[in-house]
Motif scaffolding. Structure first.
Motif: not given
Length: 248
Positions: A5-12, A129-133
């Motif tokens: 989860x932490x890595x996913x947050x770093x990469x947006x 503010x979006x979590x994914x591309x």
């Protein structure tokens, strides 16, 4: 799981978000801000600009803070070149937004010149503010399209209805654009340096308003950023130099 989860947050990539939720949020921003184009149309017409000039500003410039700064300075009797310079420097921030959004959106090269027209405060706020591309692209597109169409439509209506509205100062419509800009800016002032820059810019802009020609205080207020960053940098270096050797 926590590390993933932490890595996913770093990469947006903070997890999926329904497309309908992204569209809803984007439309909310686009409609809310787009309606203030009416205030710009009225204010621009009241400053002496014609219908075509007013509509051209919204079609070609399309950045509310710069547009309001320009017509506000003209309405106050400022020099057109000074007014344009103030509007230009306010609009420079969009270039920095573009550097960040270009990485996040990764749009095809052929689309980028057209997408650049929509790189403004509101589209940047929704996109980041979006979590994914995928969500970022949807948010950017829906916000940009809805805001561009509505802003230009309400600008036209405002310019046409300026005579019916009368004195814009009495209605307070000239404050609508800056109010929207401040509402978007306020949540971004998270650090002490951010707040120092904002506070110093306000003091410079308002303090010099009675003594400098219209449009010039905005230019001087831009000096708040390098001044605050310089002081912050010196304080950081002093703290580092004063730290014990073993902590460096």
């Amino acid at each position: 799981m926590a590390q993933q989860t932490a890595l996913a947050d770093i990469h947006g990539e903070r997890g999926p978000k329904p497309d309908s939720a992204v569209v809803r949020d984007a439309l909310g921003v686009g409609v809310a801000v787009g309606l203030s184009g009416f205030a710009f149309g009225v204010t621009s017409a009241g400053s002496g600009l014609g219908l075509l000039q007013t509509c051209a500003l919204s079609l070609l410039v399309f950045t509310g803070a710069s547009q309001f700064a320009l017509v506000g300075a003209l309405a106050a009797g400022g020099n057109p070149l000074t007014a344009a310079a103030g509007a230009f420097f306010l609009g420079v921030r969009n270039a920095f937004y573009g550097l960040r959004l270009s990485q996040m959106l990764a749009l095809p090269r052929a689309v980028r010149p057209f997408a650049a027209q929509w790189v403004i405060d509101e589209t940047t706020a929704v996109t980041l503010a979006q979590p994914t591309r995928r969500a970022a692209r949807i948010g950017f597109t829906v916000t940009g399209l809805s805001l561009y169409v509505l802003w230009n439509l309400t600008t036209l209506l405002g310019a046409l209805g300026a005579k019916a509205v009368g004195n814009t100062d009495a209605w307070g419509l000239d404050a609508a654009g800056p109010a929207v800009f401040l509402a978007l800016l306020a949540p971004m002032l998270k650090t002490t340096t951010d707040r120092a820059v904002a506070g110093l810019a306000v003091l410079l802009g308002l303090g010099l308003l009675p003594v400098l020609p219209a449009g010039v205080p905005v230019l001087v207020a831009a000096l708040a950023a390098p001044a605050a960053l310089f002081v912050s940098g010196r304080r950081t270096r002093r703290t580092r130099d004063d730290a014990p050797e073993e902590t460096r």
